[in-house]
Design a protein around this motif. Structure first.
Motif, mmCIF file in Angstrom:
data_model
loop_
_atom_site.group_PDB
_atom_site.id
_atom_site.type_symbol
_atom_site.label_atom_id
_atom_site.label_comp_id
_atom_site.label_asym_id
_atom_site.label_seq_id
_atom_site.Cartn_x
_atom_site.Cartn_y
_atom_site.Cartn_z
ATOM 1 N N ARG A 40 0.830 -1.200 0.000
ATOM 2 C CA ARG A 40 0.000 0.000 0.000
ATOM 3 C C ARG A 40 0.867 1.253 0.000
ATOM 4 O O ARG A 40 1.864 1.335 0.709
ATOM 5 C CB ARG A 40 -0.899 0.011 1.236
ATOM 6 C CG ARG A 40 -1.941 -1.070 1.198
ATOM 7 C CD ARG A 40 -2.627 -1.230 2.532
ATOM 8 N NE ARG A 40 -3.695 -2.217 2.403
ATOM 9 C CZ ARG A 40 -4.934 -2.024 2.845
ATOM 10 N NH1 ARG A 40 -5.258 -0.899 3.468
ATOM 11 N NH2 ARG A 40 -5.835 -2.957 2.686
ATOM 12 N N ARG A 42 0.936 5.802 -0.156
ATOM 13 C CA ARG A 42 0.254 6.932 0.496
ATOM 14 C C ARG A 42 -1.016 7.302 -0.268
ATOM 15 O O ARG A 42 -2.031 7.616 0.328
ATOM 16 C CB ARG A 42 1.205 8.128 0.590
ATOM 17 C CG ARG A 42 2.337 7.913 1.595
ATOM 18 C CD ARG A 42 3.177 9.172 1.789
ATOM 19 N NE ARG A 42 3.923 9.531 0.584
ATOM 20 C CZ ARG A 42 5.066 8.948 0.215
ATOM 21 N NH1 ARG A 42 5.599 7.975 0.941
ATOM 22 N NH2 ARG A 42 5.690 9.332 -0.880
ATOM 23 N N ASP A 43 -0.934 7.299 -1.600
ATOM 24 C CA ASP A 43 -2.113 7.562 -2.420
ATOM 25 C C ASP A 43 -2.667 6.228 -2.893
ATOM 26 O O ASP A 43 -2.112 5.598 -3.791
ATOM 27 C CB ASP A 43 -1.721 8.456 -3.607
ATOM 28 C CG ASP A 43 -2.915 8.770 -4.504
ATOM 29 O OD1 ASP A 43 -4.015 8.203 -4.271
ATOM 30 O OD2 ASP A 43 -2.749 9.568 -5.440
ATOM 31 N N ARG A 44 -3.766 5.785 -2.275
ATOM 32 C CA ARG A 44 -4.312 4.462 -2.581
ATOM 33 C C ARG A 44 -5.072 4.444 -3.908
ATOM 34 O O ARG A 44 -5.478 3.391 -4.376
ATOM 35 C CB ARG A 44 -5.259 3.999 -1.458
ATOM 36 C CG ARG A 44 -4.665 3.905 -0.062
ATOM 37 C CD ARG A 44 -3.609 2.811 0.058
ATOM 38 N NE ARG A 44 -3.898 1.606 -0.683
ATOM 39 C CZ ARG A 44 -4.708 0.622 -0.285
ATOM 40 N NH1 ARG A 44 -5.308 0.714 0.869
ATOM 41 N NH2 ARG A 44 -4.892 -0.433 -1.022
ATOM 42 N N ASP A 78 0.149 2.833 -4.462
ATOM 43 C CA ASP A 78 0.166 1.369 -4.340
ATOM 44 C C ASP A 78 1.107 0.760 -5.386
ATOM 45 O O ASP A 78 1.137 1.223 -6.538
ATOM 46 C CB ASP A 78 -1.239 0.797 -4.561
ATOM 47 C CG ASP A 78 -2.069 0.821 -3.284
ATOM 48 O OD1 ASP A 78 -1.779 1.637 -2.394
ATOM 49 O OD2 ASP A 78 -3.024 0.011 -3.188
#
Ligand SMILES: [Zn+2]
Length: 341
Positions: A40, A42-44, A78
Motif C-alpha cells: 500500500r 500513500r495515495d491508494r 500502491d
C-alpha cells in the motif's frame, strides 16, 4: 497472509506486523510459486507495477524488490510487485536457469495462446495486474554480456525516457512484439523493461535497487523529466542462429562448428561498429537469421561472408551480445541497432 489469486499465482499483501524474511535466499525459498506482492502507498487511488526475475537466472529484480519489502519503504502510490520465475530462480545451484527444463521462456508468454502452464501464469498475472490500471510499469532484468544499464520500450515520448532515467541513461526504442511482460501493458501507460547489467554483478543489483527506490518515491509521473543526455537506439534487428546451427566462442575458427564468434564479442555492446569489422568465422551454410521489428529478414544487409570470415557490411550498434552458448542459442546472439541522430 498468502492468498492464491489463481491456480498459478500467490498474492501476498504484507501487513504492518508482517516481517519479510531478511535473507534474500531464504525469502526466495519461502515462496511457493510465482507471487504478487501488493504494498500500500500513500495515495491508494493510484498504482504502479514492477516485475522482477521473470528469468530465473536474473537476480537483480528479485533482490531489489526484496530489499524494499524488508526496508518497509512506503511508496507514493500502491505498488504491485510480480516475481515470475520463482521455481527456476531457486532451482540448484540458484539463479542459474533462465527457465526450468521443459518450460517456456516466461517473458515470451504474455500474449495468446495461453495454453500451457507458463501461458496460464502470464494470463493470470495480466488479469490481476492490468486490473489495477497502473500508471507506470517496469520489468527488471539482467543480461549475460558486458552492457551498460538500459531500457527497452516502444516509444521515445518524454514519459518513457523519464521513466528510463530513474534507472539508466540508454534507451532502446523497439516496436518488436515478442510477447514480453512490458509489451502487454503498453496500451495502458508507459511500460519499459530495464536491463540492469550483468547477472551477478553487484553494480547491476545496485542499479535495480536505486532505480526502484526512485520509482517508489516519485509522487507525480508528470514530473518524470530527462535532465542528462540520453543515448537513444532505434531499429533493433534480432540476430539469431538458424535452427540446428552449432556455435562456439573462440579466438580462432573451431573445426566442425558452423559459427565461431570472437570470444569478446560482447565488448562491442553499445559501440558503433564500422563496416568490415570481423566478428568470427563461418563453416558450411549461412548460419544467421536477422529479423527486424517489421518481420523483415536483414542478415545479408548487416553481415557478409568474406572468404569464411564473418564481417559487418553496414554500420550498426550491437547490443545484448552474450558469450554464453546456451543463452545465444536459446534467445539470440545480439541485437543490431542504429544510433538516433
Ligand atoms: Zn531477462
Amino acid at each position: 497472509m498468502v492468498d492464491a489469486v489463481s491456480p498459478t499465482i500467490d498474492l501476498i499483501a504484507p501487513g504492518i506486523d508482517d516481517d519479510v524474511c531478511a535473507d534474500p535466499d531464504a525469502f526466495l525459498a519461502g515462496l511457493r510459486r510465482p507471487t504478487i506482492f501488493h504494498v500500500r502507498g500513500r495515495d491508494r487511488a493510484r498504482a504502479r507495477v514492477v516485475a522482477g526475475t521473470l528469468h530465473g537466472n536474473e537476480p537483480s529484480g528479485l533482490r531489489a524488490i526484496h530489499r524494499v519489502l524488508v526496508d518497509r519503504l512506503e511508496p507514493a502510490v500502491d505498488v504491485w510487485f510480480f516475481l515470475g520465475a520463482v521455481e527456476a530462480a531457486r532451482a540448484a545451484p540458484g539463479f542459474a536457469h533462465r527457465m526450468l527444463p521443459g518450460r517456456r521462456d516466461l517473458n515470451r508468454c504474455f500474449r495468446p495462446p495461453f495454453d500451457d502452464l507458463d501461458g496460464a501464469i502470464a494470463r493470470d498475472a495480466l488479469a490481476q495486474l492490468r486490473a489495477v490500471q497502473p500508471e507506470l510499469i517496469v520489468d527488471l532484468h539482467n543480461n549475460t554480456g558486458h552492457n551498460p544499464a538500459y531500457a527497452v520500450g516502444p516509444s521515445t515520448d518524454g514519459a518513457y525516457l523519464g521513466l528510463t532515467a530513474l534507472f539508466a541513461r540508454t534507451f532502446v526504442h523497439s516496436g518488436m512484439s515478442l510477447g514480453t511482460f512490458s509489451e502487454a501493458f503498453a496500451d495502458l501507460a508507459p511500460s519499459v523493461a530495464i536491463e540492469c547489467g550483468r547477472a551477478g554483478d553487484p553494480g547491476a543489483d545496485a542499479t535495480a535497487h536505486a532505480g526502484l527506490v526512485r520509482l517508489l518515491r516519485l509522487e507525480d509521473p508528470e514530473a518524470l523529466v530527462v535532465t542528462d543526455p540520453m543515448a537513444i537506439l532505434v531499429d533493433p534487428v534480432r540476430v539469431m542462429l538458424r535452427p540446428g546451427v552449432t556455435l562456439a566462442f573462440a579466438a580462432r575458427p573451431v573445426p566442425g562448428v558452423a559459427l565461431t564468434l570472437v570470444p569478446d564479442v560482447d565488448r562491442h555492446n553499445f559501440q558503433t561498429l564500422a563496416p568490415g569489422t570481423a566478428l568470427g568465422w563461418l563453416e558450411g551454410p549461412w548460419p544467421l537469421v536477422a529479423m527486424d521489428e517489421h518481420g523483415r529478414e536483414r542478415a545479408h544487409e548487416l553481415f557478409l561472408d568474406d572468404g569464411g570470415t564473418l564481417r559487418t557490411r553496414t554500420t550498426f550498434v550491437p547490443m545484448m551480445a552474450t558469450t554464453d552458448v546456451a543463452a545465444a542459442t536459446q534467445d539470440c546472439l545480439f541485437y543490431a541497432a542504429s544510433r538516433q541522430q
